[in-house]
Design a protein around this motif. Structure first.
Motif, PDB file in Angstrom:
ATOM      1  N   LEU A  57      46.099  -2.561 -42.294  1.00  0.00           N
ATOM      2  CA  LEU A  57      47.324  -2.163 -41.598  1.00  0.00           C
ATOM      3  C   LEU A  57      47.680  -3.228 -40.576  1.00  0.00           C
ATOM      4  O   LEU A  57      46.808  -3.749 -39.872  1.00  0.00           O
ATOM      5  N   ARG A  58      48.950  -3.567 -40.549  1.00  0.00           N
ATOM      6  CA  ARG A  58      49.463  -4.534 -39.585  1.00  0.00           C
ATOM      7  C   ARG A  58      50.532  -3.884 -38.716  1.00  0.00           C
ATOM      8  O   ARG A  58      51.288  -3.040 -39.197  1.00  0.00           O
ATOM      9  N   VAL A  59      50.563  -4.291 -37.452  1.00  0.00           N
ATOM     10  CA  VAL A  59      51.636  -3.886 -36.550  1.00  0.00           C
ATOM     11  C   VAL A  59      52.354  -5.155 -36.111  1.00  0.00           C
ATOM     12  O   VAL A  59      51.717  -6.076 -35.577  1.00  0.00           O
ATOM     13  N   ASN A  60      53.641  -5.235 -36.389  1.00  0.00           N
ATOM     14  CA  ASN A  60      54.444  -6.432 -36.095  1.00  0.00           C
ATOM     15  C   ASN A  60      53.774  -7.694 -36.652  1.00  0.00           C
ATOM     16  O   ASN A  60      53.754  -8.741 -35.999  1.00  0.00           O
TER      17      ASN A  60
ATOM     18  N   ASP B 168      58.000  -0.930 -32.883  1.00  0.00           N
ATOM     19  CA  ASP B 168      56.978  -1.533 -33.748  1.00  0.00           C
ATOM     20  C   ASP B 168      57.349  -1.383 -35.224  1.00  0.00           C
ATOM     21  O   ASP B 168      57.912  -0.359 -35.636  1.00  0.00           O
ATOM     22  N   VAL B 169      56.967  -2.383 -35.999  1.00  0.00           N
ATOM     23  CA  VAL B 169      57.037  -2.288 -37.459  1.00  0.00           C
ATOM     24  C   VAL B 169      55.604  -2.197 -37.966  1.00  0.00           C
ATOM     25  O   VAL B 169      54.765  -3.043 -37.639  1.00  0.00           O
ATOM     26  N   VAL B 170      55.317  -1.139 -38.701  1.00  0.00           N
ATOM     27  CA  VAL B 170      53.960  -0.850 -39.172  1.00  0.00           C
ATOM     28  C   VAL B 170      53.939  -1.012 -40.678  1.00  0.00           C
ATOM     29  O   VAL B 170      54.803  -0.474 -41.376  1.00  0.00           O
ATOM     30  N   SER B 171      52.950  -1.737 -41.162  1.00  0.00           N
ATOM     31  CA  SER B 171      52.855  -1.939 -42.603  1.00  0.00           C
ATOM     32  C   SER B 171      51.408  -1.796 -43.027  1.00  0.00           C
ATOM     33  O   SER B 171      50.541  -2.510 -42.526  1.00  0.00           O
ATOM     34  N   MET B 172      51.146  -0.851 -43.927  1.00  0.00           N
ATOM     35  CA  MET B 172      49.785  -0.713 -44.440  1.00  0.00           C
ATOM     36  C   MET B 172      49.777  -0.992 -45.928  1.00  0.00           C
ATOM     37  O   MET B 172      50.778  -0.770 -46.612  1.00  0.00           O
ATOM     38  N   SER B 173      48.663  -1.496 -46.413  1.00  0.00           N
ATOM     39  CA  SER B 173      48.591  -1.712 -47.851  1.00  0.00           C
ATOM     40  C   SER B 173      47.211  -1.366 -48.373  1.00  0.00           C
ATOM     41  O   SER B 173      46.214  -1.430 -47.658  1.00  0.00           O
ATOM     42  N   ILE B 174      47.190  -0.944 -49.631  1.00  0.00           N
ATOM     43  CA  ILE B 174      45.948  -0.666 -50.342  1.00  0.00           C
ATOM     44  C   ILE B 174      46.031  -1.408 -51.668  1.00  0.00           C
ATOM     45  O   ILE B 174      47.034  -1.313 -52.388  1.00  0.00           O
TER      46      ILE B 174
ATOM     47  N   GLY C 152      46.163  -2.537 -55.219  1.00  0.00           N
ATOM     48  CA  GLY C 152      46.467  -1.843 -56.467  1.00  0.00           C
ATOM     49  C   GLY C 152      47.354  -0.629 -56.295  1.00  0.00           C
ATOM     50  O   GLY C 152      47.796  -0.042 -57.284  1.00  0.00           O
ATOM     51  N   ILE C 153      47.604  -0.233 -55.058  1.00  0.00           N
ATOM     52  CA  ILE C 153      48.377   0.990 -54.822  1.00  0.00           C
ATOM     53  C   ILE C 153      49.740   0.678 -54.217  1.00  0.00           C
ATOM     54  O   ILE C 153      50.740   1.251 -54.619  1.00  0.00           O
ATOM     55  N   GLY C 154      49.783  -0.233 -53.268  1.00  0.00           N
ATOM     56  CA  GLY C 154      51.083  -0.613 -52.733  1.00  0.00           C
ATOM     57  C   GLY C 154      51.075  -0.823 -51.246  1.00  0.00           C
ATOM     58  O   GLY C 154      50.023  -0.813 -50.600  1.00  0.00           O
ATOM     59  N   GLU C 155      52.289  -1.017 -50.736  1.00  0.00           N
ATOM     60  CA  GLU C 155      52.473  -1.305 -49.321  1.00  0.00           C
ATOM     61  C   GLU C 155      53.494  -0.327 -48.759  1.00  0.00           C
ATOM     62  O   GLU C 155      54.571  -0.160 -49.322  1.00  0.00           O
ATOM     63  N   LEU C 156      53.129   0.314 -47.668  1.00  0.00           N
ATOM     64  CA  LEU C 156      53.991   1.288 -46.990  1.00  0.00           C
ATOM     65  C   LEU C 156      54.419   0.681 -45.663  1.00  0.00           C
ATOM     66  O   LEU C 156      53.592   0.439 -44.795  1.00  0.00           O
ATOM     67  N   THR C 157      55.712   0.408 -45.538  1.00  0.00           N
ATOM     68  CA  THR C 157      56.222  -0.183 -44.303  1.00  0.00           C
ATOM     69  C   THR C 157      57.183   0.791 -43.644  1.00  0.00           C
ATOM     70  O   THR C 157      58.062   1.346 -44.304  1.00  0.00           O
ATOM     71  N   THR C 158      56.979   1.005 -42.357  1.00  0.00           N
ATOM     72  CA  THR C 158      57.841   1.919 -41.629  1.00  0.00           C
ATOM     73  C   THR C 158      58.019   1.384 -40.202  1.00  0.00           C
ATOM     74  O   THR C 158      57.494   0.323 -39.876  1.00  0.00           O
ATOM     75  N   HIS C 159      58.790   2.070 -39.393  1.00  0.00           N
ATOM     76  CA  HIS C 159      58.969   1.597 -38.024  1.00  0.00           C
ATOM     77  C   HIS C 159      58.856   2.762 -37.055  1.00  0.00           C
ATOM     78  O   HIS C 159      58.845   3.924 -37.455  1.00  0.00           O
ATOM     79  N   VAL C 160      58.757   2.397 -35.802  1.00  0.00           N
ATOM     80  CA  VAL C 160      58.444   3.373 -34.755  1.00  0.00           C
ATOM     81  C   VAL C 160      59.606   3.437 -33.773  1.00  0.00           C
ATOM     82  O   VAL C 160      60.133   2.397 -33.364  1.00  0.00           O
ATOM     83  N   VAL C 161      60.008   4.657 -33.413  1.00  0.00           N
ATOM     84  CA  VAL C 161      61.021   4.822 -32.365  1.00  0.00           C
ATOM     85  C   VAL C 161      60.511   5.830 -31.327  1.00  0.00           C
ATOM     86  O   VAL C 161      59.710   6.709 -31.642  1.00  0.00           O
ATOM     87  N   GLN C 162      60.978   5.676 -30.113  1.00  0.00           N
ATOM     88  CA  GLN C 162      60.647   6.641 -29.067  1.00  0.00           C
ATOM     89  C   GLN C 162      61.597   7.827 -29.159  1.00  0.00           C
ATOM     90  O   GLN C 162      62.807   7.650 -29.154  1.00  0.00           O
ATOM     91  N   GLY C 163      61.046   9.033 -29.279  1.00  0.00           N
ATOM     92  CA  GLY C 163      61.871  10.229 -29.293  1.00  0.00           C
ATOM     93  C   GLY C 163      61.914  10.878 -27.921  1.00  0.00           C
ATOM     94  O   GLY C 163      61.345  10.359 -26.948  1.00  0.00           O
ATOM     95  N   ALA C 164      62.584  12.016 -27.838  1.00  0.00           N
ATOM     96  CA  ALA C 164      62.677  12.779 -26.589  1.00  0.00           C
ATOM     97  C   ALA C 164      61.906  14.081 -26.760  1.00  0.00           C
ATOM     98  O   ALA C 164      61.934  14.702 -27.812  1.00  0.00           O
ATOM     99  N   GLY C 165      61.194  14.489 -25.719  1.00  0.00           N
ATOM    100  CA  GLY C 165      60.485  15.767 -25.757  1.00  0.00           C
ATOM    101  C   GLY C 165      59.186  15.681 -26.527  1.00  0.00           C
ATOM    102  O   GLY C 165      58.754  14.610 -26.960  1.00  0.00           O
ATOM    103  N   GLY C 166      58.559  16.836 -26.684  1.00  0.00           N
ATOM    104  CA  GLY C 166      57.320  16.895 -27.471  1.00  0.00           C
ATOM    105  C   GLY C 166      56.095  17.214 -26.652  1.00  0.00           C
ATOM    106  O   GLY C 166      55.052  17.547 -27.206  1.00  0.00           O
ATOM    107  N   SER C 167      56.186  17.128 -25.312  1.00  0.00           N
ATOM    108  CA  SER C 167      55.036  17.506 -24.523  1.00  0.00           C
ATOM    109  C   SER C 167      54.998  19.030 -24.363  1.00  0.00           C
ATOM    110  O   SER C 167      55.960  19.729 -24.677  1.00  0.00           O
ATOM    111  N   ASN C 168      53.863  19.523 -23.920  1.00  0.00           N
ATOM    112  CA  ASN C 168      53.744  20.964 -23.671  1.00  0.00           C
ATOM    113  C   ASN C 168      52.606  21.180 -22.685  1.00  0.00           C
ATOM    114  O   ASN C 168      51.910  20.232 -22.298  1.00  0.00           O
ATOM    115  N   LYS C 169      52.406  22.420 -22.307  1.00  0.00           N
ATOM    116  CA  LYS C 169      51.419  22.739 -21.271  1.00  0.00           C
ATOM    117  C   LYS C 169      50.006  22.257 -21.636  1.00  0.00           C
ATOM    118  O   LYS C 169      49.263  21.794 -20.778  1.00  0.00           O
ATOM    119  N   ALA C 170      49.664  22.347 -22.902  1.00  0.00           N
ATOM    120  CA  ALA C 170      48.320  21.946 -23.318  1.00  0.00           C
ATOM    121  C   ALA C 170      48.038  20.479 -23.001  1.00  0.00           C
ATOM    122  O   ALA C 170      46.911  20.115 -22.635  1.00  0.00           O
TER     123      ALA C 170
END
Ligand code: MN
Length: 287
Positions: free
Chosen positions: A204-207, A257-263, A265-283
């Motif tokens: 897996l690679r990041v950027n 970030d751009v994230v790319s993983m490969s295996i 004989g199986i392939g390469e999965l490339t995706t990217h990361v964005v900051q969203g809003a919310g998602g925290s909670n009391k726990a």
């Protein structure tokens, strides 16, 4: 054969960098809800395989760049995941647990997303969100109490999976189940093309920077053992996903970030990361 879901639930066979649309041969329509057309296709695959291969060979297909790839399975019965299944990852996490003693956990099915969908980071103060590159098993037929010796015959295929994780002491299921925390794809490669799933280079690679670099031969539980163990508890169904654990090198993901993983004989999965809003909670107020 390499199967993809694209433009929603349409079913394609990937060849080179082109997609042959075989939705017309699939058992159902691509607008159905819940989105289980690929799972139905997997369940019926023994009857469909020859025709799919014939059409895939005959047709030219659409360039990959002109379709929107989706998660190849979108509404499985379950996503099973094994924690701490590589010794070098156990060492880096200073973990006392091992997959062969802990067994598996579940990741919310709703965390699945495809290569075209960004990983959306929740806003949780002081927490890191890590990438875990994993080989994913896709189950092909129903089974319970499966013997290790028979287990590989239950595999439909394999794909890439990133088990995205908020680090912390809270339940794994919550930390790993945010929407978009389970990118998979791009294609499910049928098991006939992967004779030994326990000997695959995975990275897996990041950027562009290499973060994780391992081989599935270093898994504590191998593919057959993981299927057998999971099936001792739950009936496995066609389309079920098993995430097989991650090698060392996990680390934080950040907005942009751009994230790319490969295996191999199986392939390469490339995706990217964005900051969203919310998602925290009391726990998450507790460290
Ligand atoms: Mn994991």
């Amino acid at each position: 054969m390499r199967l993809v879901s694209f433009n929603g639930q349409r079913i394609g066979v990937l060849k080179d960098r082109r997609v042959v649309d075989v939705t017309g041969l699939a058992p159902g329509d691509d607008l159905q809800w819940p989105p289980v057309l690929m799972i139905r296709t997997i369940a019926r695959f023994p009857d469909l395989a020859a025709k799919l291969a014939e059409v895939a060979k005959a047709e030219e297909g659409i360039p990959l760049s002109e379709v929107k790839l989706a998660a190849p399975v979108q509404w499985p019965n379950k996503v099973i995941a094994y924690p701490t299944n590589y010794d070098d990852h156990i060492t880096e996490m200073r973990s006392s647990g091992r997959s062969d003693r802990l067994g598996f956990f579940l990741k919310a099915n709703s965390s699945l997303c495809g290569p075209a969908d960004p990983i959306v980071l929740p806003e949780i103060d002081g927490r890191e969100v890590h990438h875990e590159a994993e080989l994913a098993i896709v189950i092909g037929r129903e089974g319970r109490h499966i013997a290790v010796a028979d287990a590989l015959s239950y595999v439909f295929g394999y794909t890439c999976l990133i088990d995205v994780t908020v680090r912390g002491s809270q339940e794994r299921v919550m930390r790993k189940s945010f929407d978009t925390f389970c990118p998979i794809g791009p294609a499910i490669v049928t098991s006939d093309e992967i004779p030994d799933p326990d000997a695959l280079d995975i990275s897996l690679r990041v950027n562009g920077e290499l973060r994780q670099n391992g081989n599935t031969r270093d898994m504590i539980l191998g593919v057959a053992e993981m299927i057998s163990l999971a099936s001792s508890v739950s009936t496995l169904q066609p389309g079920d996903v098993i995430a097989t654990g991650t090698p060392a090198g996990v680390g934080p993901l950040r907005d942009g970030d751009v994230v790319s993983m490969s295996i191999a004989g199986i392939g390469e999965l490339t995706t990217h990361v964005v900051q969203g809003a919310g998602g925290s909670n009391k726990a998450f107020e507790t460290r």
